[in-house]
Design a protein around this motif. Structure first.
Motif, PDB file in Angstrom:
ATOM      1  N   SER A   1      49.790  41.540  16.567  1.00  0.00           N
ATOM      2  CA  SER A   1      51.032  42.241  16.791  1.00  0.00           C
ATOM      3  C   SER A   1      52.136  41.214  16.954  1.00  0.00           C
ATOM      4  N   GLY A   2      53.304  41.605  16.582  1.00  0.00           N
ATOM      5  CA  GLY A   2      54.451  40.720  16.693  1.00  0.00           C
ATOM      6  C   GLY A   2      55.487  41.123  15.676  1.00  0.00           C
ATOM      7  N   GLY A   3      56.618  40.471  15.730  1.00  0.00           N
ATOM      8  CA  GLY A   3      57.726  40.817  14.857  1.00  0.00           C
ATOM      9  C   GLY A   3      57.372  40.730  13.381  1.00  0.00           C
ATOM     10  N   CYS A  82      40.736  44.310  20.366  1.00  0.00           N
ATOM     11  CA  CYS A  82      41.772  43.653  21.149  1.00  0.00           C
ATOM     12  C   CYS A  82      43.010  43.496  20.282  1.00  0.00           C
ATOM     13  N   VAL A  83      44.100  43.100  20.909  1.00  0.00           N
ATOM     14  CA  VAL A  83      45.342  42.844  20.182  1.00  0.00           C
ATOM     15  C   VAL A  83      45.837  41.451  20.562  1.00  0.00           C
ATOM     16  N   GLY A  99      55.392  49.313  20.755  1.00  0.00           N
ATOM     17  CA  GLY A  99      54.544  50.484  20.550  1.00  0.00           C
ATOM     18  C   GLY A  99      53.076  50.124  20.457  1.00  0.00           C
ATOM     19  N   GLU A 100      52.770  49.067  19.706  1.00  0.00           N
ATOM     20  CA  GLU A 100      51.373  48.641  19.555  1.00  0.00           C
ATOM     21  C   GLU A 100      50.776  48.218  20.889  1.00  0.00           C
ATOM     22  N   LEU A 101      51.547  47.485  21.671  1.00  0.00           N
ATOM     23  CA  LEU A 101      51.045  47.049  22.978  1.00  0.00           C
ATOM     24  C   LEU A 101      50.798  48.235  23.890  1.00  0.00           C
ATOM     25  N   VAL A 111      45.068  42.857  25.601  1.00  0.00           N
ATOM     26  CA  VAL A 111      46.227  42.356  24.862  1.00  0.00           C
ATOM     27  C   VAL A 111      46.450  40.913  25.279  1.00  0.00           C
ATOM     28  N   TYR A 112      46.331  40.004  24.314  1.00  0.00           N
ATOM     29  CA  TYR A 112      46.529  38.584  24.551  1.00  0.00           C
ATOM     30  C   TYR A 112      47.904  38.208  24.011  1.00  0.00           C
TER      31      TYR A 112
END
Length: 159
Positions: A1-3, A82-83, A99-101, A111-112
């Protein structure tokens, strides 16, 4: 996840590097949203750059974005253990990462978070969704290797 939307190279570099490392070192399968989006957009927008649809054809843009959100949300909720998140200026400016988090937290997925942004500048909501925070991908890789070794050792003890 991220921009992605507001990130340099849509976040491809760090995702590809982590994907390669996770597969080679830990044997993990990885959902890379860049790869997934590329496939989806090649099918749905072969005739025009996707981001241009935001102003050229808002209805078509919304339909595509809704499909991306559906696929991505389902993957976080049902397909991921995990994310891994890079929290940087691109993630902070966009909305998908938050949203994903939130989905990951709701479904009990670790979530790392990897960030160089000072703790006090990260939104409390984002911090509330994280399991662990790392200052670099190197720190994250070391932690994940340790967790994976511990998991494998535990499995061997149960056999």
């Amino acid at each position: 996840s991220g921009g992605m939307e507001y990130a340099s190279d849509e976040g491809r570099s760090w995702r590809e590097e982590m994907e390669t490392w996770l597969a080679a070192t830990l044997g993990w399968e990885v959902f890379n949203p860049n790869r997934n989006s590329d496939e989806l957009l090649a099918r749905l927008t072969p005739d025009v750059p996707f981001r241009s649809l935001k102003s050229l054809d808002p209805e078509r843009y919304l339909a595509i974005v809704r499909e991306i959100v559906e696929v991505d949300s389902r993957e976080v909720a049902e397909g991921s253990d995990c994310v891994i998140c890079l929290w940087d200026e691109g993630a902070a400016r966009g909305a998908g990462t938050k949203g994903e988090l939130t989905i990951a937290r709701h479904y009990g997925k670790p979530v790392y978070l990897v960030t160089r942004i000072p703790f006090e500048e990260i939104p409390g909501w984002v911090l509330g969704c994280t399991s662990e925070i790392f200052g670099s991908f190197e720190e994250l890789r070391e932690a994940l290797e340790g967790k994976e070794k511990g998991r494998r050792k535990k499995e061997e003890g149960n056999n």
